[in-house]
Scaffold this active site. Structure first.
Site, mmCIF file in Angstrom:
data_model
loop_
_atom_site.group_PDB
_atom_site.id
_atom_site.type_symbol
_atom_site.label_atom_id
_atom_site.label_comp_id
_atom_site.label_asym_id
_atom_site.label_seq_id
_atom_site.Cartn_x
_atom_site.Cartn_y
_atom_site.Cartn_z
ATOM 1 N N ILE A 172 20.293 34.044 -4.990
ATOM 2 C CA ILE A 172 21.051 34.837 -5.964
ATOM 3 C C ILE A 172 22.491 35.064 -5.529
ATOM 4 O O ILE A 172 23.350 35.283 -6.357
ATOM 5 C CB ILE A 172 20.382 36.196 -6.317
ATOM 6 N N ASP A 208 31.429 49.397 4.465
ATOM 7 C CA ASP A 208 31.910 48.255 3.671
ATOM 8 C C ASP A 208 31.827 48.603 2.188
ATOM 9 O O ASP A 208 31.193 47.903 1.400
ATOM 10 C CB ASP A 208 31.082 47.004 3.993
HETATM 11 N N1 LIG Z 1 18.614 44.675 -3.629
HETATM 12 C C1 LIG Z 1 19.319 43.809 -4.357
HETATM 13 N N2 LIG Z 1 18.979 43.567 -5.638
HETATM 14 C C2 LIG Z 1 19.701 42.703 -6.392
HETATM 15 N N3 LIG Z 1 20.760 42.029 -5.963
HETATM 16 C C3 LIG Z 1 21.163 42.223 -4.691
HETATM 17 C C4 LIG Z 1 20.465 43.113 -3.831
HETATM 18 N N4 LIG Z 1 21.074 43.110 -2.629
HETATM 19 C C5 LIG Z 1 22.098 42.257 -2.751
HETATM 20 N N5 LIG Z 1 22.175 41.711 -3.972
HETATM 21 C C6 LIG Z 1 23.192 40.746 -4.455
HETATM 22 O O1 LIG Z 1 23.617 39.925 -3.397
HETATM 23 C C7 LIG Z 1 25.006 40.117 -3.118
HETATM 24 C C8 LIG Z 1 25.274 40.068 -1.620
HETATM 25 O O2 LIG Z 1 24.475 41.044 -0.973
HETATM 26 P P1 LIG Z 1 24.998 41.804 0.316
HETATM 27 O O3 LIG Z 1 26.246 42.516 -0.040
HETATM 28 O O4 LIG Z 1 23.896 42.614 0.866
HETATM 29 O O5 LIG Z 1 25.299 40.556 1.251
HETATM 30 P P2 LIG Z 1 26.358 40.394 2.418
HETATM 31 O O6 LIG Z 1 26.292 39.002 2.895
HETATM 32 O O7 LIG Z 1 26.160 41.463 3.427
HETATM 33 O O8 LIG Z 1 27.719 40.634 1.696
HETATM 34 P P3 LIG Z 1 29.168 40.955 2.316
HETATM 35 O O9 LIG Z 1 29.954 39.737 2.021
HETATM 36 O O10 LIG Z 1 29.650 42.122 1.500
HETATM 37 O O11 LIG Z 1 28.980 41.283 3.763
HETATM 38 C C9 LIG Z 1 25.339 41.450 -3.765
HETATM 39 O O12 LIG Z 1 26.703 41.544 -4.108
HETATM 40 C C10 LIG Z 1 24.421 41.465 -4.952
HETATM 41 O O13 LIG Z 1 24.997 40.725 -6.011
HETATM 42 MG MG LIG Z 2 28.144 42.721 0.244
HETATM 43 MG MG LIG Z 3 27.746 42.777 4.291
#
Ligand SMILES: Nc1ncnc2c1ncn2[C@@H]1O[C@H](COP(=O)(O)OP(=O)(O)OP(=O)(O)O)[C@@H](O)[C@H]1O
Ligand SMILES: [Mg+2]
Ligand SMILES: [Mg+2]
Ligand SMILES: Nc1ncnc2c1ncn2[C@@H]1O[C@H](COP(=O)(O)OP(=O)(O)OP(=O)(O)O)[C@@H](O)[C@H]1O
Lengths: 326, 277
Positions: free
Chosen positions: B43, B169
């Site tokens: 996703i 963040d």
């Molecule tokens: N629990 C959830 N339910 C639905 N979609 C989610 C969920 N968690 C994350 N997502 C989707 O996935 C994307 C990325 O998640 P997340 O921010 O946790 O990843 P990340 O790799 O840590 O991102 P970042 O680049 O901010 O560090 C979110 O912006 C959202 O669109």
């Molecule tokens: Mg994120």
């Molecule tokens: Mg992150």
């Protein structure tokens, strides 16, 4: 074919370049003020260096390009940001030159000049930009007529961190401290963990620098350079990637003196490829401060000015209205 | 192994239903993670992780956040960061889950081996896409229309801060919007919408005996402010003001005053930082 001449002198490099309206580089002349090993460049000495060099650089540039002043369409100079005295010295030279030959004068934002030169040289259209130099560390993306800063350093710039480390290690400042760190790091073998400080899209290097300072005599020069590079570059790649994920970019353009580091470019390339994009990088001629970038940004921004022709030590990237982009 | 069971059940579903083509094995074979052998749908790919959607054994929709190995950095650095971030995210999510007024996805599982955190799936857009507006013309949502959601963000952050937790963040990509009421669509009736905070991998505890705690809170808000400015330029100031107002009203007056003073300093620092050192 309108030609623009640019004068750069915001830090310890003084440069003169000439570019055409189509973006052809006709010449790119530069002199660097190299302070003694173990010291940094001070405003007064740096300004004196630029004052001594700038006239012969102008002559050299015109000769190398094979043009006379009357063939120019305008003169651009770095209006800021940077160190006051060096900026002032080059502004005076550019102003005098413009008046002598009755040419329009355009002040240019140094950061915007780095970005525009990068786009010109690489052909990148709308990349996320990582701008890493001695004075700046910013993650930038364009939107609605401005280069917007997504992330930046909350204390010192990455180049400044490397330069100060080089001083602590007694590495030479010629051709640049960062270059010598890069060479030493190639021989490093052992990774020493160092403080890794990322806050969202921002980075901080001062904690790492003081920690590294305490390791100076306990870890070999090579291993310390290697470990510092691996840590600070990983931080930069992470915040760049976060900005890309946040705004949907696939490509990165890296500009500024630290941007010519081969290891940093390699890390960015691997990250971009993992996102289905690519890295746009350049070599030292256009990454490190140069006159061409000022000439090119002056040409692009020639219609934007309000007649101001001074210098500003602080002038943020996102203050400039980028009227020449869609 | 639960993963394999899940894969099988997805596979069976797929045979009956063509609309889930994004779950096909061919898609899975091209995804960036070598450690994942079962077909889930990707996703998102954030800066730290790839996120997959799948279902639990009881049919509950979940996301797997896999912090796959970053090839660009040294393995030892990667290992250490991944551990730290997974621990922080699991801890902070569990903590926030218990705070009333803060919505976060439920955390179901931590798998150190696979580098997985498994969360409840939140159905709905990110605050970022929601603020950008819908439809072909994509007009940014006007501040009045966005206010009910933005106020919730301000209040949630205030509650988090009152419990000494810093998100670390806060951006509009790290807030999800889900429907909590009965209305259909994501339209103007924003009162029915609920803001869910995600991505707590950079979260940390900053207790009030720590001298930095006011600074940490101010920086947390400053990060959000800048995320608005860079990604939602048109209404950034108004969005920021709404979040701040809700934050301040929801916090103890003396805390709000201290953070406000500090926030002003943090902003100044950004503007006045000298460019050469
Ligand atoms: N629990 C959830 N339910 C639905 N979609 C989610 C969920 N968690 C994350 N997502 C989707 O996935 C994307 C990325 O998640 P997340 O921010 O946790 O990843 P990340 O790799 O840590 O991102 P970042 O680049 O901010 O560090 C979110 O912006 C959202 O669109
Ligand atoms: Mg994120
Ligand atoms: Mg992150
Ligand atoms: N190969 C290299 N690896 C790492 N750092 C390098 C390398 N070459 C140069 N640098 C660093 O780049 C910096 C100089 O960059 P640059 O000329 O773009 O900026 P500056 O003079 O600091 O000005 P500004 O910040 O205004 O752009 C110095 O810190 C120098 O040590």
């Amino acid at each position: 074919m309108p030609l623009f001449l640019g004068v750069e002198g915001s830090a310890n490099k003084v440069g003169v370049g000439i570019v055409s309206d189509a973006g052809a580089v006709l010449c790119n002349e530069r002199e660097t003020y190299v302070p003694a090993t173990g010291t940094g460049f001070q405003p007064r000495e740096t300004a004196r260096h630029h004052q001594r060099q700038v006239v012969q650089l102008l002559q050299r540039a015109l000769r190398a390009a094979g043009v006379t002043p009357r063939e120019l369409a305008g003169v651009a100079y770095t209006g800021g940001p940077g160190m006051g005295a060096p900026l002032q010295s080059c502004a005076v030279a550019a102003r005098t030159f413009a008046q002598l030959f009755r040419l329009p004068l355009v002040p240019v934002n140094h950061c915007v000049a780095h970005i525009e030169m990068g786009r010109l040289v690489t052909g990148a259209v709308d990349p996320a930009v990582l701008y890493v130099s001695g004075g700046n560390t910013q993650v930038i993306a364009y939107s609605e007529q401005r280069y917007r800063v997504f992330g930046e350093t909350i204390d010192i710039a990455v180049g400044n961190c490397l330069d100060r480390l080089a001083r602590l290690l007694g590495l030479s400042n010629a051709p640049s401290p960062g270059y010598n760190i890069e060479q030493a790091a190639k021989r490093g073998k052992r990774y020493v963990p160092l403080p890794y400080c990322v806050k969202g899209m921002d980075v901080s290097f001062s904690g790492l620098l003081s920690y590294a300072g305490e390791l100076v005599r306990r870890v070999s020069v090579e291993d310390l350079c290697y470990s510092v590079q691996e840590t600070v570059f990983a931080m930069l790649v992470e915040v760049t990637e976060r900005a890309m994920a946040h705004c949907g970019y696939r490509d990165v353009l890296v500009v500024g003196g630290v941007g010519c580091n081969a290891r940093l470019q390699e890390m960015l390339r691997v990250m971009c490829e993992g996102r289905g994009g690519r890295l746009w990088g350049m070599d030292e001629r256009y990454c490190v401060d140069n006159g061409c970038m000022v000439a090119w940004a002056g040409w692009l921004g020639r219609g934007e000015g309000d007649g101001w022709a001074g210098v500003r030590q602080r002038w943020r990237t996102d203050e400039v209205v980028v009227g020449w982009r869609e | 192994m639960p993963g394999e069971n899940l894969a099988r059940s997805r596979q069976e579903e797929e045979d009956e239903d063509d609309s889930t083509t994004d779950l096909s094995p061919s898609r899975a074979s091209t995804h960036p993670s070598a450690s994942l052998t079962v077909p889930f749908s990707v996703i998102a790919q954030g800066a730290e992780a790839v996120l997959y959607r799948t279902t639990m054994f009881d049919g509950q929709a979940v996301v797997i956040k896999e912090r796959f190995r970053k090839q660009y950095r040294l393995p030892e650095l990667d290992e250490q960061l991944t551990r730290t971030r997974m621990t922080a995210e699991a801890r902070a999510t569990a903590k926030a889950w218990r705070l009333s007024g803060v919505h976060v996805p439920a955390l179901y599982l931590v798998d150190w081996q696979r580098r997985w955190l498994v969360f409840e799936y939140i159905e709905g857009p990110t605050l970022r896409t929601w603020l950008e507006g819908e439809g072909s013309e994509r007009r940014a949502r006007i501040p009045e229309a966005a206010a009910p959601v933005l106020r919730q963000v301000g209040e949630a952050v205030s509650t988090l801060h009152a419990a000494d937790w810093i998100h670390g963040d806060l951006t509009s990509s790290n807030v999800l919007i889900r429907r909590s009421g009965s209305n259909d669509g994501w339209g103007e009736d924003a009162h029915e919408l609920q803001a869910v905070l995600i991505d707590l991998g950079l979260a940390f505890c900053s207790s009030s005996c720590n001298e930095h705690h006011v600074e940490d809170k101010a920086v947390d808000l400053y990060v959000l402010e800048r995320a608005f400015r860079s990604a939602h330029a048109t209404h950034a100031d108004a969005y920021t003001a709404i979040v701040w107002q809700a934050y301040a009203q929801h916090s103890r007056p003396q805390d709000a005053r201290a953070v406000q003073k500090r926030l002003e300093l943090v902003r100044q620092r950004g503007r006045k930082r000298t460019m050469v050192g």
